[in-house]
Design a protein around this motif. Structure first.
Motif, PDB file in Angstrom:
ATOM      1  N   ASN A   1      -8.935 -13.083 -46.552  1.00  0.00           N
ATOM      2  CA  ASN A   1      -9.260 -14.424 -46.066  1.00  0.00           C
ATOM      3  C   ASN A   1     -10.024 -15.244 -47.098  1.00  0.00           C
ATOM      4  OD1 ASN A   1      -8.045 -13.974 -43.569  1.00  0.00           O
ATOM      5  ND2 ASN A   1      -9.897 -13.095 -42.695  1.00  0.00           N
ATOM      6  N   LYS A   2     -10.911 -14.595 -47.857  1.00  0.00           N
ATOM      7  CA  LYS A   2     -11.705 -15.328 -48.850  1.00  0.00           C
ATOM      8  C   LYS A   2     -10.816 -15.900 -49.944  1.00  0.00           C
ATOM      9  CE  LYS A   2     -15.745 -13.808 -50.019  1.00  0.00           C
ATOM     10  NZ  LYS A   2     -16.860 -13.023 -50.622  1.00  0.00           N
TER      11      LYS A   2
ATOM     12  N   LEU B   1      -8.765 -18.780 -48.687  1.00  0.00           N
ATOM     13  CA  LEU B   1      -9.566 -20.000 -48.615  1.00  0.00           C
ATOM     14  C   LEU B   1      -9.702 -20.635 -49.994  1.00  0.00           C
ATOM     15  CD1 LEU B   1     -11.364 -21.985 -47.080  1.00  0.00           C
ATOM     16  CD2 LEU B   1     -13.288 -20.396 -47.440  1.00  0.00           C
ATOM     17  N   TYR B   2      -9.951 -19.799 -51.006  1.00  0.00           N
ATOM     18  CA  TYR B   2     -10.041 -20.314 -52.375  1.00  0.00           C
ATOM     19  C   TYR B   2      -8.718 -20.964 -52.790  1.00  0.00           C
ATOM     20  CZ  TYR B   2     -14.390 -17.675 -53.011  1.00  0.00           C
ATOM     21  OH  TYR B   2     -15.675 -17.192 -52.913  1.00  0.00           O
TER      22      TYR B   2
ATOM     23  N   LEU C   1      -6.524 -22.391 -50.829  1.00  0.00           N
ATOM     24  CA  LEU C   1      -6.415 -23.674 -50.138  1.00  0.00           C
ATOM     25  C   LEU C   1      -7.286 -24.729 -50.800  1.00  0.00           C
ATOM     26  CD1 LEU C   1      -5.247 -25.251 -47.747  1.00  0.00           C
ATOM     27  CD2 LEU C   1      -7.183 -24.442 -46.373  1.00  0.00           C
TER      28      LEU C   1
END
Length: 416
Positions: free
Chosen positions: A3-4, A7-8, A10
């Protein structure tokens, strides 16, 4: 799913789009940004690379990628045929390249170089995501080859003149529809048939070669291709647009190579329709090399004298040059894809020997000069000409394979 990293990815995507839409000086530059992002994303998701098509076949015995590229060439040519029949070839900047000694020599050099560096011109930008030392070494020497090859490209008849040409491109090259001028669809139907036949010949030979490698026990396979086969067996769940499974399939997982080929064919068609020309990549690397020389104090007059190119070519700002923007966007698109897949690992560790770095440098230099001799790289002398129905693209493919075999054999000898 990481997920991290997703997110980066995105965040990188949103920042790139916002910066591009506000800071780039024209819609044409922003379009190139979008095209580059799309290409980089697709190339990374599908692990499709022109260099890999030869290297995988020689080193591992797998010709799946080579066969996929033939599928991509045919689909792209069909899309281009629709565009050309509707508006006429004169409305486009078609890459109908000359067939000459430069094409043959340049193809062999590029094939050998991409085997030594394990990437091509576009591949360098994708490889910056996973192997910075190798990609950077290749890029510097690739740029040097392009830069010092500029004067040869413009001044040598064995590069500029063609042995054969057709009516629409007299003195320039052979345009396949011209060979069938009195047939349906102004020759485009038979040109498409011929493109299919040439691609089919390559596929049949590739299948026979792979079968031979399997029979003699030298077939090793490619991990990424095996992973895609396993993934395909799992793709039988009901489709739900807003679901974790859909996100995984389109953003966090590998794409099937044929899916990637279709996506790239569509992107190429959009590029042709919106810009009037196909995909090119190599010339900016020579410009970047020249800008590097100027950064270290070399005068502009010296640069133009060495390259036999106008001053404007080297004084144009980086983000005002469309193909430079597109090439940089390919890197960003690949980065975003890798982040979405949760596989990004930043490292500057030198995992290669000095001998390997020497081979990367030699590979970059061979590819750089090869692009000037052949008037393009794997996209400019192979993919785009074939999509534009230029016979030169198929000739280039043959000598590219020859060069790839030579390069792989030399590498095997050199690293003993």
């Amino acid at each position: 799913m990481n997920n991290k990293q997703a997110l980066y990815g995105l965040i990188v995507l949103m920042l790139t789009l916002v910066a591009g839409s506000t800071l780039l000086s024209s819609d044409g530059l922003f379009l190139r940004l979008l095209l580059g992002l799309s290409l980089g994303f697709a190339l990374a998701k599908g692990s499709i690379g022109f260099a890999g098509s030869i290297n995988r076949a020689y080193r591992r015995g797998s010709t799946q990628l080579l066969q996929t590229l033939m599928f991509m060439f045919v689909i792209t040519a069909f899309i281009n045929a629709g565009l050309l029949m509707n508006t006429g070839y004169s409305q486009f900047d078609l890459w109908v390249n000359p067939i000459n000694l430069g094409l043959l020599l340049g193809g062999v050099m590029f094939g050998a170089g991409m085997s030594l560096s394990s990437c091509c011109a576009t591949g360098m930008m994708v490889e910056f995501v996973s192997d910075i030392p190798r990609a950077a070494t290749t890029l510097v020497f690739f740029g040097a080859g392009v830069f010092f090859g500029f004067p040869l490209q413009s001044g040598q008849e064995w590069i500029t003149e063609t042995w054969v040409s057709s009516q629409s491109f007299d003195g320039k090259g052979v345009f396949l529809p011209d060979l069938f001028a009195n047939t349906p669809l102004n020759g485009y139907f038979m040109a498409m048939v011929m493109t299919c036949l040439l691609a089919l010949i390559v596929v049949v030979l590739a299948k026979k070669y792979e079968s031979h490698r399997r029979q003699n026990g030298s077939y090793l396979g490619v991990d990424g291709e095996l992973a895609r086969q396993q993934l395909a067996q799992q793709e039988d769940k009901p489709f739900k647009l807003w679901s974790v499974e859909t996100y995984q399939a389109w953003f966090a997982s590998l794409w099937q190579m044929r899916t990637t080929a279709l996506v790239i064919a569509i992107i190429f068609g959009i590029m042709m329709a919106s810009t009037g020309s196909g995909w090119g990549a190599s010339t900016p690397f020579g410009i970047w090399f020249a800008k590097g020389l100027m950064f270290f104090g070399v005068e502009l007059e010296t640069i133009t004298a060495l390259s036999d190119r106008p001053e404007g070519m080297f004084t144009t700002a980086f983000f005002d040059h469309e193909i430079s923007v597109q090439n940089m966007a390919i890197f960003l698109g690949a980065l975003i894809a890798v982040l979405f897949m949760g596989k990004f690992r930043f490292s500057l560790r030198l995992n290669h020997s000095y001998k390997q770095f020497a081979l990367f440098a030699l590979g970059g230099l061979l590819m750089g000069f090869g692009t000037r001799f052949a008037n393009g790289c794997n996209v400019g002398a192979l993919f785009t000409p074939i999509a534009n129905f230029s016979l030169s693209g198929w000739v280039y493919l043959v000598v590219l394979i020859v060069g790839g075999i030579i390069g792989n054999r030399f590498q095997k000898w050199a690293i003993k």
